[in-house]
Every structure is written in C-alpha cells, then in structure tokens.
Design an enzyme around this catalytic site. Sequence first.
Site, PDB file in Angstrom:
ATOM      1  N   ASP A   1       0.867  -1.171   0.000  1.00  0.00           N
ATOM      2  CA  ASP A   1       0.000   0.000   0.000  1.00  0.00           C
ATOM      3  C   ASP A   1       0.909   1.227   0.000  1.00  0.00           C
ATOM      4  OD1 ASP A   1       0.901   0.346   2.587  1.00  0.00           O
ATOM      5  OD2 ASP A   1      -1.078   0.337   3.523  1.00  0.00           O
TER       6      ASP A   1
ATOM      7  N   HIS B   1       8.633 -30.257  11.231  1.00  0.00           N
ATOM      8  CA  HIS B   1       7.872 -29.034  10.966  1.00  0.00           C
ATOM      9  C   HIS B   1       6.770 -29.264   9.934  1.00  0.00           C
ATOM     10  CE1 HIS B   1      10.718 -26.992  13.443  1.00  0.00           C
ATOM     11  NE2 HIS B   1      11.706 -27.463  12.715  1.00  0.00           N
TER      12      HIS B   1
ATOM     13  N   THR C   1       3.189  -0.945   8.673  1.00  0.00           N
ATOM     14  CA  THR C   1       3.719  -1.773   9.758  1.00  0.00           C
ATOM     15  C   THR C   1       4.156  -3.160   9.295  1.00  0.00           C
ATOM     16  OG1 THR C   1       1.512  -2.621  10.172  1.00  0.00           O
ATOM     17  CG2 THR C   1       2.201  -0.696  11.471  1.00  0.00           C
TER      18      THR C   1
ATOM     19  N   HIS D   1      11.243 -23.098   9.617  1.00  0.00           N
ATOM     20  CA  HIS D   1      10.278 -23.861  10.413  1.00  0.00           C
ATOM     21  C   HIS D   1       8.836 -23.739   9.914  1.00  0.00           C
ATOM     22  CE1 HIS D   1      12.941 -24.211  14.282  1.00  0.00           C
ATOM     23  NE2 HIS D   1      13.530 -24.690  13.195  1.00  0.00           N
TER      24      HIS D   1
ATOM     25  N   CYS E   1       3.501  -2.766   3.899  1.00  0.00           N
ATOM     26  CA  CYS E   1       2.573  -1.698   4.286  1.00  0.00           C
ATOM     27  C   CYS E   1       3.285  -0.866   5.344  1.00  0.00           C
ATOM     28  CB  CYS E   1       1.219  -2.249   4.733  1.00  0.00           C
ATOM     29  SG  CYS E   1       1.209  -3.176   6.275  1.00  0.00           S
TER      30      CYS E   1
HETATM   31  C1  RB5 Z   1      -1.775   2.970   6.281  1.00  0.00           C
HETATM   32  O1  RB5 Z   1      -1.780   4.248   6.842  1.00  0.00           O
HETATM   33  C2  RB5 Z   1      -1.402   1.945   7.326  1.00  0.00           C
HETATM   34  O2  RB5 Z   1      -2.435   1.789   8.220  1.00  0.00           O
HETATM   35  C3  RB5 Z   1      -1.049   0.636   6.659  1.00  0.00           C
HETATM   36  O3  RB5 Z   1      -0.012   0.841   5.788  1.00  0.00           O
HETATM   37  C4  RB5 Z   1      -0.585  -0.486   7.558  1.00  0.00           C
HETATM   38  O4  RB5 Z   1       0.385  -0.047   8.431  1.00  0.00           O
HETATM   39  C5  RB5 Z   1      -1.613  -1.281   8.209  1.00  0.00           C
HETATM   40  O5  RB5 Z   1      -1.315  -2.291   8.867  1.00  0.00           O
END
Ligand code: RB5
Length: 152
Positions: A10, A135, A69, A100, A67
Amino acid sequence: MNMLLALASDHGGFALKQEVKKHLDSRGIAYKDFGCYDESSCDYPDMALPACDAVVSGECERALLFCGTGIGISMAANKVNGIRACACSDAFSAKFTRAHNDANALCLGGRVVGAGLACELVDLFLDTPFEGGRHQKRIDKLTEIERRENAR
Ligand code: RB5
C-alpha cells in the site's frame, strides 16, 4: 536465483518496496509488482490479494508484501488459503519463518524497518530453505485449519 517473486504494497510500504526492488535487481531476481504504483492512499487488501493469488496459483514462488507496519498486509495475506505470511522486522524471524514455517510471504513495514535491514531480511527469507521433518506436520495442521474454515 531462478525465482519469480510477487510484490505488493500500500502507500505506507511503497517507498520500501521501491528500495527492495533495487536490491532484487542487483541480485538478478525477477519480480512482478501488483501495485500500488505511487504513494496515493489505498487499501492493503486490494494489493495483497492478487499477489497472494499469484503465489497460490504457482505463477510466483513467494511474495514480498509491504505496508506501514507490515501487519495489516500480513493479515490480509494470511486470509488466502495456501499463504503463510510473516510480518517481520528481525533477522532471526526472517530466517526461521522459512526454516520452520515454510513461509511463502514476507511482510515488511515501511514505517518500521529501514532499507538496509529490509534487504537483509529479504535475503534471509529468500535464501533459507524449509527444514521439513517435524515441521511438516505442523504445516499440514495449518492446511487442515484452512479446510475446516472452507467447510464452515
Ligand atoms: C496505512 O496508513 C497503514 O495503516 C497501513 O499501511 C498499515 O500499516 C496497516 O497495517
């Protein structure tokens, strides 16, 4: 390395994906980018889905997903039958999710890891083989959960 990767992000992971692409180019590793293609706000499930479909269909061997996070896109990816995705920001996890868990999708957070660490994690993810053995039966149990959920 003779491997086609599926990439997706994203807006929060876009810049890191671009850095990782340069690294893949330097290693001569081929990839297909399922979007997004700029930093306009978008929704990570929309890009995760076609990339994961490409892995499950066999078109691509593994996915690299990005993304903000690494977590949201890993959640989306793990909804797809046959995907074992790991959101990861340390070397031990990147290595052992292959050894694993036979993970087939690595998820990185553009707001969590820098480009240098991300490329190191990608290398560990790409270069570590699944150990199999004890595993494998655990992976089989994950597949059993998918079957149960499909029948629900
Ligand atoms: C987008 O702002 C953010 O929420 C997305 O990239 C991600 O971190 C969600 O898990």
